[in-house]
Design a protein around this motif. Structure first.
Motif, PDB file in Angstrom:
ATOM      1  N   VAL A 198     -41.322  55.847 -25.661  1.00 29.22           N
ATOM      2  CA  VAL A 198     -42.284  54.851 -25.185  1.00 29.22           C
ATOM      3  C   VAL A 198     -43.713  55.159 -25.626  1.00 29.22           C
ATOM      4  O   VAL A 198     -44.556  54.273 -25.642  1.00 29.22           O
ATOM      5  N   ASP A 256     -41.353  45.277 -33.850  1.00 30.55           N
ATOM      6  CA  ASP A 256     -42.748  45.287 -34.291  1.00 30.55           C
ATOM      7  C   ASP A 256     -43.484  43.957 -34.143  1.00 30.55           C
ATOM      8  O   ASP A 256     -44.501  43.745 -34.797  1.00 30.55           O
ATOM      9  N   GLN A 275     -45.863  40.249 -24.790  1.00 28.85           N
ATOM     10  CA  GLN A 275     -46.344  40.577 -23.444  1.00 28.85           C
ATOM     11  C   GLN A 275     -45.455  39.876 -22.434  1.00 28.85           C
ATOM     12  O   GLN A 275     -45.085  38.715 -22.607  1.00 28.85           O
ATOM     13  N   THR A 326     -47.154  43.379 -18.528  1.00 32.54           N
ATOM     14  CA  THR A 326     -47.350  44.443 -19.507  1.00 32.54           C
ATOM     15  C   THR A 326     -48.652  44.225 -20.263  1.00 32.54           C
ATOM     16  O   THR A 326     -49.221  43.132 -20.273  1.00 32.54           O
ATOM     17  N   GLU A 384     -35.661  44.307 -29.005  1.00 36.18           N
ATOM     18  CA  GLU A 384     -35.545  44.395 -27.550  1.00 36.18           C
ATOM     19  C   GLU A 384     -34.890  43.131 -27.016  1.00 36.18           C
ATOM     20  O   GLU A 384     -35.235  42.021 -27.434  1.00 36.18           O
ATOM     21  N   ILE A 418     -46.177  53.545 -18.115  1.00 32.75           N
ATOM     22  CA  ILE A 418     -46.790  53.386 -19.423  1.00 32.75           C
ATOM     23  C   ILE A 418     -48.235  52.974 -19.207  1.00 32.75           C
ATOM     24  O   ILE A 418     -48.508  51.967 -18.547  1.00 32.75           O
ATOM     25  N   LYS A 422     -44.522  55.421 -28.509  1.00 37.46           N
ATOM     26  CA  LYS A 422     -44.660  54.690 -29.772  1.00 37.46           C
ATOM     27  C   LYS A 422     -45.148  53.254 -29.559  1.00 37.46           C
ATOM     28  O   LYS A 422     -45.379  52.526 -30.509  1.00 37.46           O
ATOM     29  N   ASN A 423     -45.275  52.825 -28.280  1.00 41.78           N
ATOM     30  CA  ASN A 423     -45.854  51.516 -28.001  1.00 41.78           C
ATOM     31  C   ASN A 423     -47.271  51.481 -28.546  1.00 41.78           C
ATOM     32  O   ASN A 423     -48.047  52.417 -28.343  1.00 41.78           O
ATOM     33  N   HIS A 468     -48.626  44.260 -26.554  1.00 39.00           N
ATOM     34  CA  HIS A 468     -48.210  45.452 -27.292  1.00 39.00           C
ATOM     35  C   HIS A 468     -47.143  45.120 -28.331  1.00 39.00           C
ATOM     36  O   HIS A 468     -46.635  44.010 -28.381  1.00 39.00           O
ATOM     37  N   ARG A 469     -46.801  46.118 -29.108  1.00 39.28           N
ATOM     38  CA  ARG A 469     -45.675  46.031 -30.039  1.00 39.28           C
ATOM     39  C   ARG A 469     -45.060  47.418 -30.140  1.00 39.28           C
ATOM     40  O   ARG A 469     -45.700  48.421 -29.797  1.00 39.28           O
ATOM     41  N   HIS A 470     -43.832  47.451 -30.612  1.00 39.60           N
ATOM     42  CA  HIS A 470     -43.125  48.725 -30.762  1.00 39.60           C
ATOM     43  C   HIS A 470     -41.982  48.559 -31.745  1.00 39.60           C
ATOM     44  O   HIS A 470     -41.518  47.447 -31.989  1.00 39.60           O
ATOM     45  N   ILE A 479     -50.535  49.683 -27.929  1.00 40.15           N
ATOM     46  CA  ILE A 479     -51.207  48.835 -26.945  1.00 40.15           C
ATOM     47  C   ILE A 479     -52.374  48.137 -27.626  1.00 40.15           C
ATOM     48  O   ILE A 479     -53.297  48.789 -28.113  1.00 40.15           O
TER      49      ILE A 479
END
Length: 134
Positions: free
Chosen positions: A118, A93, A97, A53, A62, A17, A120-121, A56-58, A123
């Motif tokens: 992925v 969302d 990190q 990492t 998780e 990524i 859709k991350n 970020h958000r997604h 950054i």
């Protein structure tokens, strides 16, 4: 539906990524692409020592379980230390990190639901060495 039920980690292609620091390795043995999973993605991540990492958000909740290593997890504006044997949870969302502060690789198994690509991350800031001491 895929007819795969047993997936060997060694058979799963590594994914990278952009912005997640040098040497980061992700494998996704359970996903829509590998087994036709509709509601879950399960993977295995490895971070080299002193890496992490991007901030970020997604989409997708998780959760993960640390097999080896130690470090800290930023979730929103809070920082949580972890080590092998810890479980983590990150809401969908929410900015986060992961940072490996140790001298050995950080290895963990994670699950995301619902699964997402992925790409859709989002950054917000790529990983740099400054994140090790923040």
């Amino acid at each position: 539906m895929s007819n795969k039920v047993v997936i060997r980690l060694s058979e799963v292609t590594e994914e990278k990524i952009e912005g997640f620091g040098p040497g980061f390795i992700m494998r996704n043995p359970i996903s829509p692409q590998t087994v036709g999973a509709k509601n879950l993605r399960v993977g295995y991540n490895i971070f080299p020592p002193k890496s992490g990492t991007a901030i970020h958000r997604h989409p997708g909740e998780e959760a993960w379980y640390v097999l080896k290593g130690r470090g800290f997890l930023r979730v929103g504006d809070k920082k949580y230390n972890f080590e092998a044997g810890c479980f983590m949870f990150i809401p969908s969302d929410v900015v986060h990190q992961t940072v490996n502060t140790g001298d050995e690789p950080l290895e963990y198994i994670f699950a995301v639901s619902p699964p997402f690509d992925v790409s859709k991350n989002v950054i917000l800031e790529p990983f740099t060495e400054k994140h090790l001491s923040e």
